[in-house]
Design a protein around this motif. Structure first.
Motif, PDB file in Angstrom:
ATOM      1  N   ARG A   4      -2.326  11.473   5.521  1.00  0.00           N
ATOM      2  CA  ARG A   4      -1.814  12.147   4.337  1.00  0.00           C
ATOM      3  C   ARG A   4      -2.920  12.320   3.295  1.00  0.00           C
ATOM      4  O   ARG A   4      -3.891  11.569   3.271  1.00  0.00           O
ATOM      5  CB  ARG A   4      -0.659  11.355   3.728  1.00  0.00           C
ATOM      6  CG  ARG A   4       0.554  11.318   4.648  1.00  0.00           C
ATOM      7  CD  ARG A   4       1.817  10.947   3.922  1.00  0.00           C
ATOM      8  NE  ARG A   4       1.914   9.528   3.646  1.00  0.00           N
ATOM      9  CZ  ARG A   4       3.020   8.910   3.259  1.00  0.00           C
ATOM     10  NH1 ARG A   4       4.143   9.611   3.116  1.00  0.00           N
ATOM     11  NH2 ARG A   4       3.041   7.622   3.020  1.00  0.00           N
ATOM     12  N   GLU A  13      -0.909   8.532  10.109  1.00  0.00           N
ATOM     13  CA  GLU A  13      -1.349   7.524   9.159  1.00  0.00           C
ATOM     14  C   GLU A  13      -0.913   7.973   7.764  1.00  0.00           C
ATOM     15  O   GLU A  13      -1.209   9.083   7.345  1.00  0.00           O
ATOM     16  CB  GLU A  13      -2.878   7.409   9.263  1.00  0.00           C
ATOM     17  CG  GLU A  13      -3.569   6.661   8.179  1.00  0.00           C
ATOM     18  CD  GLU A  13      -3.164   5.203   8.100  1.00  0.00           C
ATOM     19  OE1 GLU A  13      -3.025   4.563   9.167  1.00  0.00           O
ATOM     20  OE2 GLU A  13      -2.951   4.718   6.975  1.00  0.00           O
ATOM     21  N   GLY A  14      -0.187   7.074   7.065  1.00  0.00           N
ATOM     22  CA  GLY A  14       0.326   7.443   5.743  1.00  0.00           C
ATOM     23  C   GLY A  14      -0.719   7.436   4.656  1.00  0.00           C
ATOM     24  O   GLY A  14      -0.567   8.096   3.633  1.00  0.00           O
ATOM     25  N   GLY A  15      -1.794   6.678   4.880  1.00  0.00           N
ATOM     26  CA  GLY A  15      -2.835   6.559   3.872  1.00  0.00           C
ATOM     27  C   GLY A  15      -3.716   7.783   3.819  1.00  0.00           C
ATOM     28  O   GLY A  15      -3.511   8.770   4.539  1.00  0.00           O
ATOM     29  N   HIS A  65       0.860  -1.191   0.000  1.00  0.00           N
ATOM     30  CA  HIS A  65       0.000   0.000   0.000  1.00  0.00           C
ATOM     31  C   HIS A  65       0.894   1.238   0.000  1.00  0.00           C
ATOM     32  O   HIS A  65       1.722   1.409   0.894  1.00  0.00           O
ATOM     33  CB  HIS A  65      -0.870  -0.051   1.258  1.00  0.00           C
ATOM     34  CG  HIS A  65      -1.972   0.969   1.268  1.00  0.00           C
ATOM     35  ND1 HIS A  65      -1.740   2.311   1.385  1.00  0.00           N
ATOM     36  CD2 HIS A  65      -3.310   0.836   1.171  1.00  0.00           C
ATOM     37  CE1 HIS A  65      -2.897   2.967   1.369  1.00  0.00           C
ATOM     38  NE2 HIS A  65      -3.863   2.082   1.233  1.00  0.00           N
ATOM     39  N   SER A  66       0.728   2.066  -1.028  1.00  0.00           N
ATOM     40  CA  SER A  66       1.644   3.207  -1.144  1.00  0.00           C
ATOM     41  C   SER A  66       1.341   4.290  -0.113  1.00  0.00           C
ATOM     42  O   SER A  66       2.138   5.206   0.072  1.00  0.00           O
ATOM     43  CB  SER A  66       1.598   3.794  -2.559  1.00  0.00           C
ATOM     44  OG  SER A  66       0.373   4.451  -2.786  1.00  0.00           O
ATOM     45  N   GLY A  67       0.194   4.196   0.561  1.00  0.00           N
ATOM     46  CA  GLY A  67      -0.055   5.131   1.661  1.00  0.00           C
ATOM     47  C   GLY A  67       0.730   4.729   2.893  1.00  0.00           C
ATOM     48  O   GLY A  67       1.406   5.538   3.517  1.00  0.00           O
ATOM     49  N   SER A  68       0.677   3.462   3.220  1.00  0.00           N
ATOM     50  CA  SER A  68       1.333   2.984   4.430  1.00  0.00           C
ATOM     51  C   SER A  68       2.845   2.881   4.270  1.00  0.00           C
ATOM     52  O   SER A  68       3.589   3.033   5.241  1.00  0.00           O
ATOM     53  CB  SER A  68       0.791   1.605   4.811  1.00  0.00           C
ATOM     54  OG  SER A  68      -0.619   1.624   4.849  1.00  0.00           O
ATOM     55  N   PHE A  69       3.316   2.604   3.062  1.00  0.00           N
ATOM     56  CA  PHE A  69       4.736   2.327   2.871  1.00  0.00           C
ATOM     57  C   PHE A  69       5.431   3.296   1.915  1.00  0.00           C
ATOM     58  O   PHE A  69       6.648   3.290   1.810  1.00  0.00           O
ATOM     59  CB  PHE A  69       4.908   0.885   2.364  1.00  0.00           C
ATOM     60  CG  PHE A  69       4.351  -0.148   3.312  1.00  0.00           C
ATOM     61  CD1 PHE A  69       5.107  -0.576   4.380  1.00  0.00           C
ATOM     62  CD2 PHE A  69       3.067  -0.650   3.160  1.00  0.00           C
ATOM     63  CE1 PHE A  69       4.605  -1.507   5.282  1.00  0.00           C
ATOM     64  CE2 PHE A  69       2.546  -1.578   4.049  1.00  0.00           C
ATOM     65  CZ  PHE A  69       3.314  -2.008   5.120  1.00  0.00           C
ATOM     66  N   GLY A  70       4.626   4.120   1.237  1.00  0.00           N
ATOM     67  CA  GLY A  70       5.190   5.006   0.225  1.00  0.00           C
ATOM     68  C   GLY A  70       6.209   5.965   0.797  1.00  0.00           C
ATOM     69  O   GLY A  70       5.990   6.563   1.840  1.00  0.00           O
TER      70      GLY A  70
END
Lengths: 467, 467
Positions: free
Chosen positions: B204, B409-411, A221-226
């Motif tokens: 994000r 939270e990155g997502g 997931h590019s949100g969690s790991f991007g």
């Protein structure tokens, strides 16, 4: 400049036209297994035509794939040289079919600006370019009053060239003793323009490879790991961007080591070939601009210099909308065109070492480079054989031999394998044109080029015997 | 630290388990039209459950896509604040199905190293994380002896979050008057680890774009044209390689202009979050190395810094073997994660200008950047609302409020749209875990986290009313 050969050819044009029409009607698409029977029928048609022409020995040679046709007509002259004609009887697929103005396997005559054309798949590549030898040999015999040709003529026409000739080298090895010859006459190329008689003198080689880069074990997931783990697509982009320097040179260490520099004479010969870059861009290249290796002309770039081209690249999500992932893998297919004396087998290891040295931490690289490839090949410009070819073309095109221009073919075929396996030099006699749309919809051939080609083929046997 | 809320939750765990089991059995996959009836059934199930819990007003709100569920339970206290709980009742698709150890819609209890787990699609995201509010509200009423909650509780649960919430903003605008509130409680996030109570404080934003590069009008033969015309795949590789500099920073001019720098306090708070990078790499990130913007930690990179990730890239021939072409086109899908105060609508034009300035001669570029995107959002760390949240979590997890850690939270989700449309601050109460495998096979939830979550939800209403 009239000649008995020309007279005979002109008197028998209908034979040539009828032969080509009949052959083009056979949809011998080697890439499509459904057309296997058609490829076999094409071989049978050619074998019959060679028998009709007078060849005393005509054989169909099966392979693990499509059949080849072999024929042999010994010269009665003691010590006559032996020439082997090479070509192929299979054709490219026809899709997209809807772009054809006429059905691809219903040959159609069209009056074009340079004379009558025949439209159809294979009309040029290679049935048209090859069929000139039937009428050519008859003209040679009629013009010289001989019962057998002045040189022993062998013919080897394969059925899988458009599929990469996968079984051709095995066939050459298996039939090595039958194929012994002094010169190979390749008839699968073209000339610079209708009014510019020319001969191909070299073909580029080919090495292909596939690069796979692996990052995370699964799509993330590019949100969690991007922004925090290496993205294989970014790594691939950096790699491909580095494959050329800012001068357009390939950056693999050692890539140019075996490249023979172009001599001043070679560059001068290439510069004589008329080339309208603007028309080339607007027409066949269908491109907005040229680009490439600094310091070389477009003809040098496409014919005489080695290249690296990415033919395909993919990874991650490619469907509609977006999917927010860091993909696990990225892929690229790369082919290298090679010139003398580069060796295709050396490119894969060279690329592998370079890729491994240039991937970032966290990216695992795999380079799959199949063995084989195609070696570059070239004619010897200073040989008497070349003199014979230029004399034959010159007579057919009403041009002095020294005004027959020399070109280079950017593509790659099994010619180097033939020359290598048989230990014989190569000559290229081909009357296709850059505007023939080979491999594309609306392939065609300019019939007057075939008429000249038949005459050149007739002259060639006499000229070769005289050297 | 015992409490009436805890006593009630512990006495009624079976209710929570039964609710979650029943809800997970409904395969409410919003991305698959074939599951439309299941998404509707999921909304009906939730509406029933809210009625059972005691909400006097429960409504299904249709949208142009999947239905949302709305409920409202006014506090009898004059001037009580109004809280709106946000979550979603749809789930991710389940493929690849063969990787699931248990059928995704047959919830299965498994004893794990940290306690009992429930496996199933949606067990964590978002049915598990959201279902705690049912038991939580009952515990609040029972523990405080009230007939109505201490705050007016509204609930809005959408059915298309896993499909990008395409109709959610329209719904917010349409129902604006019903949704008026003083605080939005988002229950769709997680905590740092089972033994690390924490609260998300920011998410994000997101902007997406697709880049198309066009070279020759048709695929060209790489033998005839290779090395002499621009190859769109090479141009794409160069472009993507340039998208980051050697410090891992995005190179679009102006990209960082609106980024609020991390304060020392924010960096100190993030640094307190326990993070085992080795375990993260070996586990959820499934990656061999970290990478990213120089000068920032992995948690800062994934939570607090903007990024650009290529999610997909393609062009040319991608099938078996090789096809020697220069392709006519190359494509890349890129998403940008954004942080306050970047605006998603500004990214597309920024990218377009940069691409146009960076493609070589002969390559035509097109950048498709759909309007919209997702704005970044954040809680106000210094507000009394945040104090209430930390107090509630602290009590549920037997931790002092100042020891409840703050994460990011990155997502990206519709939270910023809710806050923006309703003009209300955001709090995040979510008890998922990074190891819950959301969006992946074998999604699960740790049941003790749900028990704590129900208790925290119960405390939250009392704490909010007290501020």
């Amino acid at each position: 400049m009239t000649s008995p050969e020309r007279d005979f050819v002109q008197a028998h044009l209908d034979d040539l036209h009828a032969d080509l029409d009949a052959w083009v009607r056979i949809p011998s698409i080697s890439a499509d297994p459904a057309h296997g029977p058609d490829v076999a029928a094409s071989a049978e048609w050619l074998a019959d035509a060679l028998r009709r022409t007078g060849f005393p020995t005509v054989e169909i040679w099966p392979t693990a794939g499509a059949p080849a046709v072999y024929a042999e007509w010994p010269s009665a002259d003691a010590g006559a040289p032996v020439a082997l004609v090479y070509g192929h009887h299979d054709v490219q697929p026809v899709d997209p079919l809807e772009l054809w103005e006429h059905p691809p396997f219903e040959p159609t005559r069209v009056e074009g600006p340079d004379g009558p054309e025949l439209h159809g798949r294979g009309a040029s590549d290679d049935k048209g370019v090859l069929v000139v030898h039937l009428l050519g040999l008859r003209a040679h015999l009629a013009a010289t009053g001989r019962d057998t040709p002045a040189v022993t003529v062998k013919v080897l026409v394969e059925g899988e060239e458009e599929s990469g000739s996968p079984h051709f080298e095995a066939l050459l090895r298996e039939r090595r003793d039958r194929l012994d010859c002094d010169v190979v006459v390749v008839s699968d190329t073209g000339m610079a323009a209708p009014d510019v008689p020319s001969a191909v003198t070299a073909m580029r080689g080919l090495a292909d490879a596939e690069i796979t880069l692996r990052g995370p074990a699964v799509d993330l997931h590019s949100g969690s790991f991007g922004g925090a783990v290496p993205n294989p697509l970014h790594a691939m982009a950096e790699l491909i961007a580095k494959l050329h320097d800012d001068q357009g040179r390939v950056t693999l260490p050692g890539f140019y080591d075996a490249v023979r520099p172009l001599s001043d004479r070679e560059r001068e010969l290439m510069a004589r070939v008329p080339f309208d870059e603007r028309a080339w861009l607007a027409g066949p290249a269908a491109s907005r601009a040229t680009s490439g290796e600094a310091g070389f002309s477009t003809l040098e770039r496409t014919g005489a210099r080695p290249t690296a081209e990415v033919n395909g690249m993919w990874g991650g999500y490619t469907g509609p909308g977006h999917k927010t992932i860091i993909p696990a893998e990225a892929h690229a297919k790369v082919t290298f065109r090679l010139v003398s004396d580069q060796r295709p087998g050396e490119i894969g290891p060279m690329l592998r070492a370079w890729v491994e040295a240039n991937v970032p931490e966290g990216i695992e690289a795999e380079v799959h480079a199949p063995p084989g490839g195609v070696a570059p090949c070239a004619s010897d410009l200073d040989s008497p054989l070349m003199d014979a070819l230029l004399a034959a073309i010159g007579q057919a095109f009403d041009t002095a031999p020294e005004d027959v221009l020399l070109t280079r073919e950017g593509g790659s075929g099994p010619e180097a394998a033939i020359a290598g396996e048989l230990g014989a030099p190569l000559l290229f006699l081909g009357v296709g044109l850059p505007t023939d749309r080979i491999h594309s919809p609306n392939e065609r051939v300019l019939l007057p080029m075939l008429h000249r080609g038949a005459e050149a083929a007739a002259h060639l046997w006499r000229e070769l015997a005289a050297r």
